[in-house]
Design a protein around this motif. Structure first.
Motif, short mmCIF file in Angstrom:
data_model
loop_
_atom_site.label_atom_id
_atom_site.label_comp_id
_atom_site.label_asym_id
_atom_site.label_seq_id
_atom_site.Cartn_x
_atom_site.Cartn_y
_atom_site.Cartn_z
N ALA A 53 76.12 -58.27 31.70
CA ALA A 53 76.86 -57.24 30.95
C ALA A 53 77.45 -56.20 31.90
O ALA A 53 77.16 -55.02 31.83
CB ALA A 53 75.93 -56.58 29.93
N PHE A 54 78.32 -56.66 32.82
CA PHE A 54 78.92 -55.76 33.79
C PHE A 54 80.38 -55.49 33.44
O PHE A 54 80.98 -56.16 32.60
CB PHE A 54 78.82 -56.33 35.21
N ARG A 55 80.96 -54.49 34.10
CA ARG A 55 82.36 -54.12 33.84
C ARG A 55 83.29 -55.26 34.22
O ARG A 55 83.16 -55.84 35.30
CB ARG A 55 82.71 -52.87 34.62
N THR A 56 84.22 -55.55 33.35
CA THR A 56 85.16 -56.65 33.60
C THR A 56 86.54 -56.16 34.02
O THR A 56 87.40 -56.96 34.37
CB THR A 56 85.29 -57.51 32.34
N ASN A 57 86.77 -54.85 33.97
CA ASN A 57 88.08 -54.30 34.33
C ASN A 57 87.87 -53.08 35.24
O ASN A 57 88.00 -51.94 34.82
CB ASN A 57 88.85 -53.92 33.07
N LEU A 58 87.56 -53.35 36.49
CA LEU A 58 87.22 -52.27 37.43
C LEU A 58 88.44 -51.52 37.95
O LEU A 58 88.32 -50.40 38.45
CB LEU A 58 86.44 -52.85 38.63
N GLY A 59 89.61 -52.13 37.85
CA GLY A 59 90.80 -51.49 38.40
C GLY A 59 90.68 -51.35 39.91
O GLY A 59 90.17 -52.24 40.60
N PRO A 60 91.11 -50.20 40.47
CA PRO A 60 91.03 -50.00 41.92
C PRO A 60 89.59 -50.04 42.46
O PRO A 60 89.37 -50.33 43.64
CB PRO A 60 91.63 -48.60 42.11
N TRP A 61 88.63 -49.76 41.59
CA TRP A 61 87.22 -49.79 42.03
C TRP A 61 86.78 -51.20 42.39
O TRP A 61 85.74 -51.39 43.02
CB TRP A 61 86.32 -49.22 40.93
N GLY A 62 87.54 -52.19 41.96
CA GLY A 62 87.20 -53.56 42.32
C GLY A 62 87.16 -53.76 43.82
O GLY A 62 86.34 -54.54 44.35
N TRP A 63 88.06 -53.05 44.53
CA TRP A 63 88.06 -53.16 46.00
C TRP A 63 86.79 -52.56 46.59
O TRP A 63 86.24 -53.07 47.56
CB TRP A 63 89.28 -52.44 46.57
N ILE A 64 86.31 -51.48 46.00
CA ILE A 64 85.08 -50.84 46.49
C ILE A 64 83.89 -51.77 46.31
O ILE A 64 83.08 -51.95 47.23
CB ILE A 64 84.82 -49.50 45.75
N THR A 65 83.77 -52.37 45.12
CA THR A 65 82.64 -53.27 44.88
C THR A 65 82.74 -54.53 45.74
O THR A 65 81.72 -55.06 46.20
CB THR A 65 82.56 -53.67 43.40
#
Length: 635
Positions: free
Chosen positions: A9-21
Motif C-alpha cells: 500500500a505505497f504511493r503510486t504517483n510520487l511525481g518528482p519525489w520518485g527521483w529521490i526514492t
C-alpha cells in the motif's frame, strides 16, 4: 496487492519525489552490496545507516493512511519525517565514540534523550505504516511494561524512568540495534534482494513452469503445482501474505478453472505460501536470527529444518490430492503443460538457487553465498531476451530491492524493542514461570499453552519479527524442560508462522480469499485443515527430536520416523477432507484421526497400533470403493 498486503500500500504517483526514492533506494542497495563484499561496519553504525535509510523511504513511500496512496507527490510533513528519521539514526554515526564510551560512564545528554525519544516514535509510526498495528501495539505494551513495572503484580519489576529506558532502547546493541536489525543489515537484505532478482528477471516464473510440469498431469495437478511453486517462491519472499497475493494472482484462477471451489483454492495458496516461510534454506529470513539465538551454525539449521518442512508440504499435497479425488478433478493434458524441451533449454536458470543452497551446505557464510548467487542470477539473466534487464531496469531493480526490504527493516527494529524489554526486565523467565504454573508442571499442557501464546503473538506479524517475539517471550517456558534448544525454537517458530492461516486473524487466508472471491473465514478454516500437519509436527519433533536430526538420529530411526509420520499425515489429511480411497463417513473420520495420531506419536508400540488401524481402514476403503464402482456399472 495494496488491498490485501499492507506492504504493497505505497504511493503510486510520487511525481518528482520518485527521483529521490530511486536514488535513496538504489544507494541503500549499493551500500548493502558494498559492505557485504568489503566487510560491514561495526554493528551500531551498520544498523543505523541501514535503519535510517529504510525509515526515510517508508515515510516517502507510505502515506499516513492507505486511502492516500493515489495522491500525487509527498506531503511536506512526510518529507520532514523522512529527514528526521534519517537524522536520528545518523546521529548515532556522528556520535558513536561518545555514545559507547563516555555516555555509559558520565550519562546521556538531554539532546541524546530527545534524539532517542524521537527515534523510537519515528520507528513505531513507520512500522505502523508499512507492517501494521499488531507489532506496534506489542512494542508499546513492552515500553509501558518497562516504565510501570513496579505497578504490575506477579510479573512486575523495579521500573525505569523514560530517559533511561529510551536511551537503552536506542543507543544500545541489545534493543533496536540488537540481533534482528544486525542480521537484517547484513544477511537478510541480501537474500531479499536475491528474491527480487529472481522475480524481476522472470527466473521465478521458470520455477512455476517446473512445478507445473512435475505435478500438473496428476490428480488435482493445478493445486499441486500451486503448492510446489508457492513453496519455492515463499521461502525467499519473507512474507506469507505477500507471497499469497503475488503467486495467488496466477495460481488461484488456475485452480478455480480446474474445478476447485473458490475457498479451497484460496486456502491452498495460503497454506503453501505460509509453508514457504518454513522451507529451508531461507525460511523467511528467520533462520539467520535463529542461528544467532541458538548458537547453532546456519548451515546446520537449514539441514535440521528439512524433515519438518517436507512433512508439512506432504500434508498439504495429500490434502489437495484427496480433495481432487473427491471432486473428480484430474490432471492437465499434455498440451497444457510446459514443454520438457523448453524447460531443459532453460535449466541454467536453476543455477542461482543451486549455488545458494550448495554454498550454504558446504559451510560458506550466508553473505558470500548470497552475493555469489546474486551475481550468477544477474549474469544469467542477460543470456535471454525474456530475462534480460535494460539499464533502466537495473536501476529500478536496485530501488525495488530497498522497497522489498522496508517491512523487514521496520519489523526487525521494532521487534528489537520487544526483545530488549524482555531481556532488560527479565520478563521472559516470568512468562515462562506463569505458563508452567498454569499447566501445573504438565509438559504437554506447557506445550499447548506455549502454542496458544505463539499463535496469539504471531497474528499479523511478518516472519522475522514473528520469530523474534515468540523466541523471546514464549520459548523460555519449554527451555525449562529437557528439550533440545533447536526443538524449542522450531516449535515457537512454527506456531508463530501458522498464525497467518489460523482464524480469526488469518491474514494469508484473507488475502487468498480476496483474490478467489471466497468467504474469508471459510478459506481460513480450510487452510487449517490443509495445513493440519503444521499443528502436529512441532509436538512431534519436541517429543521425537530425531525428526530434527537430534539425539539417536541414525538412518534407521530417522527413516522409521519419517515413514510413520507420512502415513499418519495421510490418515489425518483424509479425515480432514472427508475422502480417502472413497468417501469417508464421520465414524471413519474419527478412526482415521486416532490412527494418524498414533502413527505420529514417538513410540513404536503406539505407531504399530496406528499402522494396524491404517491398514484396516485402507482395506475397508478399497472394498467399498470396488463395491461402489460395481454399483455404478450396473446402474
Amino acid at each position: 496487492m495494496a488491498k490485501y498486503d499492507k506492504e504493497s500500500a505505497f504511493r503510486t504517483n510520487l511525481g518528482p519525489w520518485g527521483w529521490i526514492t530511486l536514488i535513496l533506494g538504489g544507494a541503500l542497495t549499493i551500500f548493502q552490496l558494498y559492505t557485504a563484499y568489503y566487510g560491514a561496519y561495526v554493528s551500531m553504525i551498520q544498523g543505523a545507516l541501514h535503519l535510517g535509510a529504510g525509515l526515510s523511504l517508508v515515510y516517502l513511500l507510505y502515506p499516513i493512511k492507505p486511502s492516500m496512496t493515489k495522491r500525487r507527490g509527498v506531503p511536506w510533513y512526510d518529507a520532514l519525517l523522512a529527514l528526521a528519521a534519517f537524522y536520528t539514526n545518523y546521529y548515532i554515526v556522528l556520535n558513536y565514540e561518545r555514545l559507547i564510551n563516555e555516555a555509559i560512564i558520565f550519562g546521556f545528554t538531554q539532546m541524546d534523550q530527545i534524539i532517542a525519544t524521537a527515534g523510537i516514535i519515528l520507528l513505531l509510526e513507520a512500522t505502523r505504516r508499512v507492517v501494521g498495528l499488531p507489532i506496534v501495539i506489542i512494542a508499546i505494551a513492552a515500553l509501558l511494561y518497562g516504565l510501570f513495572g513496579q505497578y504490575i503484580p506477579v510479573i512486575g519489576h523495579a521500573g525505569y524512568d523514560w530517559a533511561s529506558l529510551a536511551t537503552e532502547m536506542f543507543f544500545s546493541s541489545s534493543s533496536i540495534f540488537g540481533i534482528p536489525i544486525q542480521i537484517s543489515s547484513t544477511y537478510i537484505y541480501l537474500f531479499l534482494f536475491f528474491g527480487v532478482i529472481l522475480v524481476k528477471t522472470n527466473i521465478g516464473q521458470f520455477f512455476n513452469d517446473i512445478a507445473l510440469r512435475l505435478t500438473g498431469k496428476y490428480t488435482g495437478g493445478t493445486a499441486k503445482a500451486a503448492v510446489a511453486a508457492s513453496g519455492l517462491q515463499g521461502m525467499v519472499s519473507g512474507s506469507s501474505v505477500a507471497n499469497t497475493v503475488g503467486s495467488g494472482s496466477f495460481t488461484i484462477p488456475m485452480m478455480k478453472n480446474a474445478g476447485f471451489k473458490p475457498h479451497f483454492a484460496a486456502a491452498t495458496e495460503a497454506s503453501a505460501s505460509t509453508g514457504g516461510q518454513l522451507m529451508p534454506p531461507i525460511m523467511g529470513a528467520a533462520a539467520f536470527i535463529m542461528a544467532s539465538y541458538t548458537g547453532i551454525p546456519y548451515n546446520e539449521i537449514i539441514v535440521i529444518a528439512i524433515i519438518p518442512a517436507v512433512l508439512y508440504f506432504s500434508g498439504v499435497f495429500l490434502g489437495t490430492h484427496f480433495e481432487a479425488r473427491k471432486l473428480g478433478i484430474m490432471g492437465l493434458s499434455k498440451e497444457q503443460l510446459p514443454k520438457i524441451k523448453n524447460l531443459v533449454k532453460r535449466l541454467d536458470l536453476f543455477a542461482p538457487l543451486v549455488i545458494i543452497i550448495g554454498f550454504l551446505l558446504v559451510g560458506y557464510t550466508p553473505t558470500f553465498a548470497a552475493l555469489f548467487a546474486i551475481a550468477v542470477a544477474f549474469v544469467i539473466s542477460f543470456f535471454r531476451k525474456d530475462t534480460r534487464l535494460s539499464f533502466k531496469g537495473i536501476i529500478k531493480l536496485l530501488e525495488e530491492g530497498a522497497r522489498t526490504a522496508l517491512p523487514v527493516i521496520a519489523a526487525c527494529a521494532t521487534a528489537g524493542i520487544i526483545a530488549g524489554t524482555v531481556t532488560t526486565t527479565g520478563l521472559g523467565p516470568k512468562i515462562a514461570g506463569g505458563i508452567i504454573d498454569l499447566a501445573q508442571g504438565q509438559f504437554f499442557l506447557v506445550m499447548f499453552f506455549t502454542m496458544v501464546a505463539c499463535i496469539i503473538l504471531g497474528m499479523g506479524l511478518p516472519t522475522t519479527a514473528n520469530y523474534v517475539v515468540t523466541a523471546t517471550m514464549a520459548a523460555p517456558a519449554l527451555l525449562a524442560f529437557d528439550v533440545p534448544v533447536i526443538a524449542v525454537h522450531m516449535f515457537v517458530f512454527y506456531f508463530g508462522i501458522v498464525a497467518d492461516i489460523t482464524p480469526p486473524v488469518c491474514l494469508a487466508a484473507y488475502a487468498g480469499a480476496g483474490i478467489a472471491r471466497a468467504n474469508p473465514m471459510k478459506a481460513g478454516v480450510t487452510a487449517v485443515k490443509l495445513a493440519i500437519a503444521a499443528f502436529i509436527i512441532p509436538y512431534m519433533f519436541v517429543s521425537q527430536p530425531i525428526l530434527l536430526l537430534q539425539g539417536d538420529a541414525n538412518t534407521l530411526n530417522v527413516s522409521i520416523a519419517i515413514v510413520t509420520s507420512l502415513l499418519g499425515m495421510a490418515a489425518i489429511s483424509a479425515s480432514m477432507i472427508g475422502y480417502f480411497i472413497t468417501d469417508v463417513n464421520w465414524i471413519e473420520r474419527i478412526v482415521l484421526i486416532i490412527g494418524g495420531l498414533l502413527l505420529v506419536y514417538p513410540d513404536i508400540t503406539y505407531s504399530l497400533i496406528g499402522l494396524a488401524i491404517f491398514a484396516v481402514m485402507t482395506t475397508l476403503q478399497v472394498i467399498r470403493g470396488r463395491s461402489d464402482k460395481v454399483k455404478e456399472q450396473v446402474s
